[in-house]
Scaffold this motif. Structure first.
Motif, PDB file in Angstrom:
ATOM      1  N   LYS A   1      88.419 190.529  48.058  1.00 50.82           N
ATOM      2  CA  LYS A   1      87.164 191.041  48.587  1.00 50.82           C
ATOM      3  C   LYS A   1      86.281 191.703  47.547  1.00 50.82           C
ATOM      4  N   LYS A   2      86.548 191.416  46.273  1.00 58.60           N
ATOM      5  CA  LYS A   2      85.661 191.931  45.229  1.00 58.60           C
ATOM      6  C   LYS A   2      85.176 190.765  44.377  1.00 58.60           C
ATOM      7  N   LEU A   3      83.978 190.892  43.867  1.00 53.01           N
ATOM      8  CA  LEU A   3      83.380 189.833  43.069  1.00 53.01           C
ATOM      9  C   LEU A   3      84.268 189.498  41.863  1.00 53.01           C
ATOM     10  N   HIS A   4      84.575 188.192  41.708  1.00 57.56           N
ATOM     11  CA  HIS A   4      85.397 187.778  40.571  1.00 57.56           C
ATOM     12  C   HIS A   4      84.535 187.583  39.330  1.00 57.56           C
ATOM     13  N   VAL A   5      85.187 187.624  38.174  1.00 60.42           N
ATOM     14  CA  VAL A   5      84.472 187.461  36.915  1.00 60.42           C
ATOM     15  C   VAL A   5      85.227 186.471  36.027  1.00 60.42           C
ATOM     16  N   ILE A   6      84.448 185.585  35.371  1.00 62.88           N
ATOM     17  CA  ILE A   6      85.074 184.623  34.451  1.00 62.88           C
ATOM     18  C   ILE A   6      84.917 185.130  33.024  1.00 62.88           C
ATOM     19  N   ASP A   7      86.014 185.156  32.304  1.00 62.29           N
ATOM     20  CA  ASP A   7      85.972 185.561  30.898  1.00 62.29           C
ATOM     21  C   ASP A   7      85.605 184.336  30.057  1.00 62.29           C
ATOM     22  N   PRO A   8      84.397 184.327  29.500  1.00 61.96           N
ATOM     23  CA  PRO A   8      83.955 183.125  28.768  1.00 61.96           C
ATOM     24  C   PRO A   8      84.840 182.821  27.565  1.00 61.96           C
ATOM     25  N   ALA A   9      85.511 183.807  27.022  1.00 61.89           N
ATOM     26  CA  ALA A   9      86.358 183.569  25.858  1.00 61.89           C
ATOM     27  C   ALA A   9      87.587 182.751  26.241  1.00 61.89           C
ATOM     28  N   LYS A  10      88.047 182.965  27.484  1.00 59.80           N
ATOM     29  CA  LYS A  10      89.241 182.242  27.905  1.00 59.80           C
ATOM     30  C   LYS A  10      88.920 180.924  28.600  1.00 59.80           C
ATOM     31  N   CYS A  11      87.707 180.848  29.166  1.00 56.60           N
ATOM     32  CA  CYS A  11      87.334 179.687  29.980  1.00 56.60           C
ATOM     33  C   CYS A  11      87.393 178.399  29.159  1.00 56.60           C
ATOM     34  N   THR A  12      88.031 177.388  29.716  1.00 56.61           N
ATOM     35  CA  THR A  12      88.110 176.080  29.021  1.00 56.61           C
ATOM     36  C   THR A  12      87.134 175.073  29.607  1.00 56.61           C
ATOM     37  N   HIS A  13      86.221 175.527  30.438  1.00 51.37           N
ATOM     38  CA  HIS A  13      85.175 174.670  31.029  1.00 51.37           C
ATOM     39  C   HIS A  13      85.734 173.533  31.863  1.00 51.37           C
ATOM     40  N   CYS A  14      86.888 173.729  32.462  1.00 48.18           N
ATOM     41  CA  CYS A  14      87.499 172.598  33.160  1.00 48.18           C
ATOM     42  C   CYS A  14      86.844 172.340  34.509  1.00 48.18           C
ATOM     43  N   GLY A  15      86.197 173.357  35.077  1.00 50.31           N
ATOM     44  CA  GLY A  15      85.469 173.151  36.319  1.00 50.31           C
ATOM     45  C   GLY A  15      86.301 173.255  37.584  1.00 50.31           C
ATOM     46  N   VAL A  16      87.567 173.636  37.447  1.00 50.64           N
ATOM     47  CA  VAL A  16      88.416 173.736  38.636  1.00 50.64           C
ATOM     48  C   VAL A  16      87.876 174.795  39.599  1.00 50.64           C
ATOM     49  N   CYS A  17      87.419 175.938  39.075  1.00 50.88           N
ATOM     50  CA  CYS A  17      86.924 177.025  39.918  1.00 50.88           C
ATOM     51  C   CYS A  17      85.767 176.553  40.794  1.00 50.88           C
ATOM     52  N   ARG A  18      84.883 175.795  40.166  1.00 47.76           N
ATOM     53  CA  ARG A  18      83.712 175.291  40.896  1.00 47.76           C
ATOM     54  C   ARG A  18      84.144 174.295  41.971  1.00 47.76           C
ATOM     55  N   ALA A  19      85.151 173.475  41.610  1.00 47.98           N
ATOM     56  CA  ALA A  19      85.613 172.466  42.551  1.00 47.98           C
ATOM     57  C   ALA A  19      86.309 173.098  43.753  1.00 47.98           C
ATOM     58  N   VAL A  20      87.044 174.188  43.547  1.00 50.12           N
ATOM     59  CA  VAL A  20      87.811 174.768  44.667  1.00 50.12           C
ATOM     60  C   VAL A  20      86.992 175.755  45.494  1.00 50.12           C
ATOM     61  N   CYS A  21      85.890 176.262  44.943  1.00 46.27           N
ATOM     62  CA  CYS A  21      85.117 177.267  45.664  1.00 46.27           C
ATOM     63  C   CYS A  21      84.394 176.646  46.855  1.00 46.27           C
ATOM     64  N   LYS A  22      84.649 177.177  48.039  1.00 49.65           N
ATOM     65  CA  LYS A  22      84.016 176.628  49.231  1.00 49.65           C
ATOM     66  C   LYS A  22      82.655 177.273  49.484  1.00 49.65           C
ATOM     67  N   LEU A  23      82.333 178.309  48.708  1.00 50.16           N
ATOM     68  CA  LEU A  23      81.122 179.086  48.990  1.00 50.16           C
ATOM     69  C   LEU A  23      80.008 178.834  47.979  1.00 50.16           C
ATOM     70  N   ASP A  24      80.220 177.862  47.078  1.00 56.21           N
ATOM     71  CA  ASP A  24      79.221 177.563  46.058  1.00 56.21           C
ATOM     72  C   ASP A  24      78.898 178.805  45.227  1.00 56.21           C
ATOM     73  N   ALA A  25      79.948 179.552  44.943  1.00 59.54           N
ATOM     74  CA  ALA A  25      79.738 180.813  44.230  1.00 59.54           C
ATOM     75  C   ALA A  25      79.920 180.689  42.727  1.00 59.54           C
ATOM     76  N   VAL A  26      80.253 179.476  42.258  1.00 56.54           N
ATOM     77  CA  VAL A  26      80.409 179.295  40.811  1.00 56.54           C
ATOM     78  C   VAL A  26      79.197 178.546  40.275  1.00 56.54           C
ATOM     79  N   ASP A  27      78.479 179.181  39.392  1.00 56.85           N
ATOM     80  CA  ASP A  27      77.319 178.545  38.765  1.00 56.85           C
ATOM     81  C   ASP A  27      77.758 177.890  37.458  1.00 56.85           C
ATOM     82  N   VAL A  28      77.124 176.778  37.185  1.00 52.88           N
ATOM     83  CA  VAL A  28      77.382 176.147  35.906  1.00 52.88           C
ATOM     84  C   VAL A  28      76.045 175.861  35.237  1.00 52.88           C
ATOM     85  N   ARG A  29      76.051 176.038  33.942  1.00 54.25           N
ATOM     86  CA  ARG A  29      74.775 175.852  33.253  1.00 54.25           C
ATOM     87  C   ARG A  29      75.067 175.462  31.812  1.00 54.25           C
TER      88      ARG A  29
END
Lengths: 135, 630, 251
Positions: B602-630
């Motif tokens: 119930k708290k806003l999640h945060v992605i650490d850009p240093a660790k992120c491998t840009h795989c896109g899994v988070c965006r694919a699994v999110c049902k709320l369209d809460a992951v932005d990609v740019r």
């Protein structure tokens, strides 16, 4: 200047001047090249047997060559090695029944008597007329 | 089977008897069995229809026809009910009972199976009401939806082999060549070489032993292209008839045998063509003494082994000869020395299919359709129709046949129904993997051989891939170059070594490792590959790169200067962030393979850009369209 | 038939390629895959030249000199800036493929390429896929090697990569390779090439190793000469010839 080479073994004294003449008229790598003629000395008495390519009519070396790299020169009648056509399979070396085609391993070339473009140097220097040329 | 036809007149009589036996008013249900519809279950649908017909004992009253490709693959399986011509789309076996009861027996259309135009909202009753078909001119594909490709009688009944009979019955070979020349027909395989000119060259080429070869090229290998396939599967006799006419015109007294080369990945085309040859032989339309005229010609089918380069004519001939499919330089043309060093006339199967039409329509009527003026110069224009495989981000994908000279806009918007999901048009690639990508400013350009070439692309065999604003043009160039790396035969250095280096350079761009010097190098390397390669594969391979560099350079620069992919496609350059729609459900937290997401329930999640491998899994699994990609 | 190369009017013979004509008249055109004794390949693209249409109309075309036939009135340029650029580009690519090859290094240097500007191949060998070895093997009549794989993954290989049955161990492939990419090792009476050990014939006269047993059988089959004639090395053949002459002379 188109001369025929005639060998008369009975006159050969086994001095091997022909080999030196051949080597120096076919230089390779800045020095004398491998000789295309051999004069085997026979002792005693001081005699020898010169062996050189006979430029056979139906030559084994020509027949066995897969790339037509052995070509008869119409002018001199000599069978010449066209080095740029040769793929170095060395079939000619093994096929000549007289052993008159050689392979220079260092320079990767086939060599044989080319009648010195019509003026065989071995005959010119032969002291006993075992090798002669005729017009 | 019927006895062989021993004269031109016998063919006419045979046709008359076939037509007399057929009742045009007899109800028939035509099911498209092109590859797209088969993939959507057309064969099951056909079985269900036949079963239903049998169960109801309607065998005499109704015919179920399985046809070749109707073209509108997007909406398959397609069904047309005759005699009314009612057009149904996305038909399933569950619809069979309704079709029989309501349409066949009661003669009424079924609204729920009709096509509704996504833009205008209008309902299409018949095929010709559908925008996709309305703007086409279907000369070659006309009978694909009407005849059974396994029945030579169907083909003959609609006028098949009439052109051949006309040629054998009263034309000299020179007249046939003149006719083809005047028609302006140009090679449909991509070269655009005037067929009549080629035929004349082949006919006039000295053939010591009287042998000249005729080849049909059906080795269609472009990704997303299926024009030739649909012709070979849907109307094999049309190609065959064209080749027989060509063989007569070109002449090969020494060895009257031709070849048709089909890729083995087209088993149905192989099957249909083989059957067509057999049927034609039985009827005396192929083989010795065709139609009793004393003309001999037979065809053998050669299957290709899945090499793209074998569509190149000299590689194809090497392949038929039993050598590796590698091209040979053709400074002596194949019309003089081709297959087995004999004069050889190779045309694409689509080119051959045009020949009977030209004979039937006449050169003038044929040449009236298209662009330019071919009456004096066979290079003067592009005549007749061309089939395109319209694919990509358009609403209506499928096979499209249009007169030469239609604009890209007409094809993509009027026929293709515009861009999918309301997005914006960005580019269209014509001519297969080595075609160029044309931008919006080219949309009003007429599509013909010369305009496409002038715009840095090509007709190719007729592939047309539409891209929307969600497409990264650098990534597109990378994709096609990578395709060609795999398909380069490796014979010549610039294509073999140049393409892999172009691939390295393009990968550097899409992965954010490039500098502006990379683009300079890419351009100079493109010149080497284009100018130094042995065959058309290498010579045209830089097209996707050069055309995107020309029209979309800013996208390359964004990747290089800003390390950003404007279309948000290139994975290495993407930035993933979580917006305020996040409810803290922890799903992305659990799924992230890089453990780059932090957050609590119930708290806003945060992605650490240093660790992120840009795989896109988070965006694919999110049902709320809460992951932005740019 | 007159062909104009670099402004010089040259007499071409029927059947001449531009390369034939150029080489005969002392014009240097580099090649790698060309071999006078073998069928033309046209793959290395080093012999590219520019040809114009007779009369000089229309843009010049780039063509390989080895394959392009000499035609009357043709204008050819072998050393334009464009040709130089293309050859340098091709050599740059070859250097990335075979950074360790002296042959390529030397040629590249002539075109101003000291180091490749591209990504070097990982684990490079010296093979440039010019196919000289394959064509030489076909000429010998063994057809033991060919290209396996396609494109940049292609390599010269035995059938199925591991079947040397057709190889006779003559070594023509290794000796004719322009870059020395094929390994052939002679150790005593054994020759190792193409993953196979070949037995070399022991000269029945001097006992030295000569050609391989398979090559001897292959040659006997092709020439109609007896198998025994390949049991003696060339030097001993010659010596025996001398002895025979001596016999004829009656000493």
């Amino acid at each position: 200047m188109n001369k025929r080479l005639q060998v008369t073994p009975a006159r050969c004294i086994g001095c091997r001047t022909c080999e030196i003449a051949c080597a120096f008229s076919h230089p390779a790598g800045g020095g004398p090249g491998p000789t295309r003629i051999r004069a085997y000395p026979v002792k005693p008495p001081e005699r020898g047997v010169p062996v050189v390519c006979l430029q056979c009519d139906s030559a084994a070396c020509v027949r066995v060559c897969p790339t037509q790299a052995l070509v008869r020169d119409d002018r001199t009648g000599a069978i010449l090695v066209a080095e740029d056509r040769c793929i170095l399979c060395r079939a000619c070396v093994w096929a000549c029944p007289w052993g008159n085609v050689g392979y220079d391993e260092g320079r990767k070339v086939i060599h044989k008597c080319d009648l010195c473009a019509g003026d065989p140097q071995c005959a010119r220097y032969c002291p006993s007329r075992a090798l002669e040329t005729f017009e | 089977m019927t006895r062989a036809l021993t004269s031109v007149q016998a063919l006419g009589a045979f046709r008359d008897s076939l037509v007399a036996r057929r009742d045009p008013q007899k109800p028939a249900v035509s099911v498209c069995a092109g590859t797209g519809c088969v993939a959507c279950g057309a064969l099951k649908l056909g079985d269900a229809l036949r079963q239903e017909v049998d169960q109801r004992g309607l065998g005499d009253k109704l015919e179920v026809r399985i046809n070749g490709c109707h073209g509108f693959c997007e909406r398959g399986p397609l069904v047309v009910c005759h005699p009314q011509g009612y057009f149904y789309q996305r038909v399933q076996p569950a619809d069979v009972a309704d079709i029989i009861e309501q349409t066949v027996l009661a003669g009424k259309p079924i609204e729920r199976l009709q096509y509704v135009d996504p833009v205008a909202g209008t309902r299409a009753v018949r095929q010709e009401d559908v925008g996709f078909y309305k703007h086409q001119l279907r000369w070659l594909l006309e009978y694909n939806g009407r005849i059974d490709p396994t029945s030579i009688e169907d083909y003959i009944a609609v006028g098949g082999y009439r052109a051949l009979a006309g040629v054998l019955g009263g034309m000299r070979p020179e007249d046939v060549i003149a006719l083809v020349r005047q028609s302006g027909l140009r090679g449909r395989g991509g070269g655009g070489y005037p067929a009549g000119v080629k035929w004349a060259q082949c006919r006039n080429a000295p053939a010591a032993d009287g042998v000249r070869y005729i080849i049909g090229n059906g080795d269609e290998g472009d990704p997303g292209a299926f024009m030739d396939r649909s012709l070979m599967e849907g109307n094999p006799h049309l190609i065959l008839e064209g080749m027989i006419i060509g063989a007569y015109a070109i002449g090969s007294p020494g060895n009257p045998v031709g070849y048709i080369y089909v890729r083995n990945e087209y088993p149905l085309a192989v099957e249909r063509l083989t059957l067509a040859f057999q049927q034609a032989r039985e009827l005396g339309l192929l083989g010795r003494n065709i139609l009793g005229t004393g003309f001999d010609f037979d065809i053998r089918l050669n299957r290709g082994g899945g090499a793209f380069v074998c569509g190149e004519s000299t590689a194809l001939m090497a392949s038929i000869e039993g050598f590796a499919g590698q091209p040979r330089a053709k400074y002596v043309h194949t019309v003089e020395r081709g297959l087995d060093n004999k004069p050889t006339n190779l045309n694409n199967v689509e080119t051959w299919a045009n020949v009977p039409l030209i004979v039937e329509k006449g050169a003038a009527a044929y040449a009236a359709v298209g662009t330019g003026d071919v009456s004096k110069d066979p290079w003067g224009g592009s005549t007749g129709t061309k089939i395109f495989a319209l694919v990509g981000k358009v609403n209506n994908t499928g096979l499209v046949e249009v007169p030469m000279g239609r604009t890209l806009r007409q094809i993509i918007f009027d026929i293709g129904g515009g861009i999918r999901d309301g997005r914006k048009f960005k580019a269209v690639q014509t001519g297969g993997p080595s075609g160029g990508c044309l931008p919006e400013s080219s949309l009003d350009m007429p599509v013909d051989f010369d305009h496409l070439a002038a715009a840095g692309s090509m007709m190719g065999s007729g592939g047309m891939i539409v891209m929307d604003d969600g497409t990264c043009m650098v990534d597109v160039a990378r994709y096609f170059v990578d395709f060609l790396v795999e398909e380069s035969c490796g014979k010549c250095v610039p294509c073999r070594e140049g393409l892999i280096q172009m691939s390295h350079l393009l990968h550097a761009v899409v992965e954010g490792r490039a500098t502006e010097a990379t683009l300079t190098q890419l351009e100079s390397l493109s010149e080497v590959v284009r100018d130094a390669s042995l065959c058309a594969l290498g010579q045209t391979a830089p097209n996707p790169v050069l055309s995107t560099l020309l029209h979309f350079k800013d996208e390359y620069l964004a990747h290089i200067r800003e390390k950003r992919c404007p279309a948000a496609v290139c994975q290495a350059l993407l930035t993933f962030t979580i917006n305020e729609k996040c409810t803290g459900c922890m799903v992305c937290f659990k799924e992230c393979p890089a453990k780059a997401i932090t957050g609590e329930k119930k708290k806003l999640h945060v992605i650490d850009p240093a660790k992120c491998t840009h795989c896109g899994v988070c965006r694919a699994v999110c049902k709320l369209d809460a992951v932005d990609v740019r | 038939m007159i062909v104009v190369i670099n402004g010089r009017d040259l007499h071409a013979r029927p059947g001449d390629s531009l390369l034939d004509l150029a080489r005969r008249t002392g014009i240097d055109i580099p090649t790698l895959c060309h071999h006078e004794g073998l069928e033309e390949w046209g793959g290395c693209r080093l012999c590219l030249v520019e040809v114009g249409r007779p009369g000089g109309h229309g843009a010049a075309r780039v063509v390989p000199a080895c394959l392009f036939p000499a035609r009357d009135g043709l204008r050819v340029d072998t050393d334009t800036p464009r040709i130089h650029r293309l050859r340098a580009g091709v050599l740059d690519l070859l250097l990335a493929r075979c950074p360790e090859s002296d042959t390529i290094q030397e040629l590249a240097l002539q075109y101003g390429v000291r180091r490749t500007s591209f990504v070097e191949r990982k684990n490079p060998d010296k093979c440039i896929l010019c196919n000289v070895c394959v064509r030489a093997c076909a000429a010998v009549g063994a057809n033991a090697i060919g290209t396996a794989g396609r494109g940049v993954l292609g390599e010269i290989a035995l059938p199925f990569h591991d079947d040397p049955a057709a190889c006779v161990g003559c070594g023509a492939c290794a000796l004719s390779c322009p870059t020395g990419a094929i390994e052939m090792v002679d150790t005593g009476f054994t020759r190792r090439i193409w993953q196979r050990d070949f037995e070399r014939v022991r000269c029945s006269a001097c006992g030295r190793p000569t050609l391989t047993r398979d090559h001897a059988a292959h040659l006997a089959g092709r020439t109609g000469l007896s198998a025994e004639s390949f049991q003696v090395c060339d030097r001993c053949h010659r010596e025996q010839a001398g002895a025979r002459f001596l016999d004829l002379l009656g000493k």
